[in-house]
Design a protein around this motif. Structure first.
Motif: not given
Length: 243
Positions: A192-194, A216-224, A238-243
């Motif tokens: 985990r990162s900040g 969504i495959p693991r290779s293109a997983a959405v981050q949270y 794209t840590g600042s772009g909210v889906l």
């Protein structure tokens, strides 16, 4: 939008798996809040194995959801699974999960109506094995619960903790055959990162005739990223772009 708000639809089974470093509690609470807020005809049967009602109430408050009111209005039914399972194990009954399944069925029967949308959530099925329920009984219970929810046209969400990533256990393999979709929550390879708490992939389950949601495959997983009030989702990098 992720996660899809209409997943699972009635009669579908959504399996949510997580790992030690990336618990999926936030998804369960997110689905619970979204369902109860959807309409006045929404009902939820929450079957909790390892968390007490106080914990669920505390987290729900962050989403401006008052579970005490939901319980009073009967839009939410809370079932403490161990209050049924522990006595059965102590008495060494042949089918220790039978009374729990019967209780869930009775709740669905009371809520059954053409204009009522019911969600059943079981958190979590792995804990049953840790507490001494034989594997064969857990697999039988899982099959019966899926069949019961389909009979009553209810949506079902099952959470399963993966303790050996890369080596599916017997329960996991069985649930993959029962589910319509599998939401796969897993940590970053670097931890985990900040700005990133973990990742989520979405796979089709064996019970799906065809995928109606974008997989969504693991290779293109959405981050949270987890926040004080919930969670935000974004594409990788794209840590600042909210889906």
């Amino acid at each position: 939008m992720f996660p899809p708000t209409d997943l699972p639809i009635p009669s579908e089974v959504l399996l949510i798996t997580d790992e030690l470093l990336s618990p999926a509690d936030f998804l369960l609470h997110r689905y619970l809040a979204a369902h109860l807020k959807e309409s006045k005809n929404s009902r939820c049967v929450l079957v909790s194995v390892s968390e007490d009602l106080g914990r669920w109430k505390s987290v729900a408050q962050r989403s401006n959801l008052n579970l005490a009111q939901s319980l009073e209005s009967q839009s939410l039914t809370f079932i403490d699974a161990m209050s049924y399972v522990s006595p059965a194990l102590e008495e060494e009954l042949k089918a220790p999960l039978k009374t729990l399944h019967r209780q869930i069925m009775e709740c669905l029967n009371r809520s059954h109506s053409d204009d009522v949308k019911v969600l059943v959530m079981l958190d979590d099925i792995a804990a049953l094995e840790w507490m001494g329920v034989p594997l064969a009984d857990i697999l039988r219970f899982a099959r019966a619960l899926c069949a019961t929810c389909r009979k009553y046209n209810a949506s079902l969400i099952l959470r399963h903790h993966v303790t050996t990533p890369g080596e599916p256990d017997d329960i996991f393999r069985h649930l993959l055959q029962l589910c319509t979709y599998h939401m796969d929550v897993f940590p970053l390879s670097t931890g985990r990162s900040g700005s990133v708490s973990g990742q989520v992939a979405l796979h089709c389950g064996a019970a799906a005739s065809e995928a109606t949601h974008k997989l969504i495959p693991r290779s293109a997983a959405v981050q949270y990223r987890l926040t004080d009030t919930g969670s935000v989702f974004f594409d990788r990098g794209t840590g600042s772009g909210v889906l």
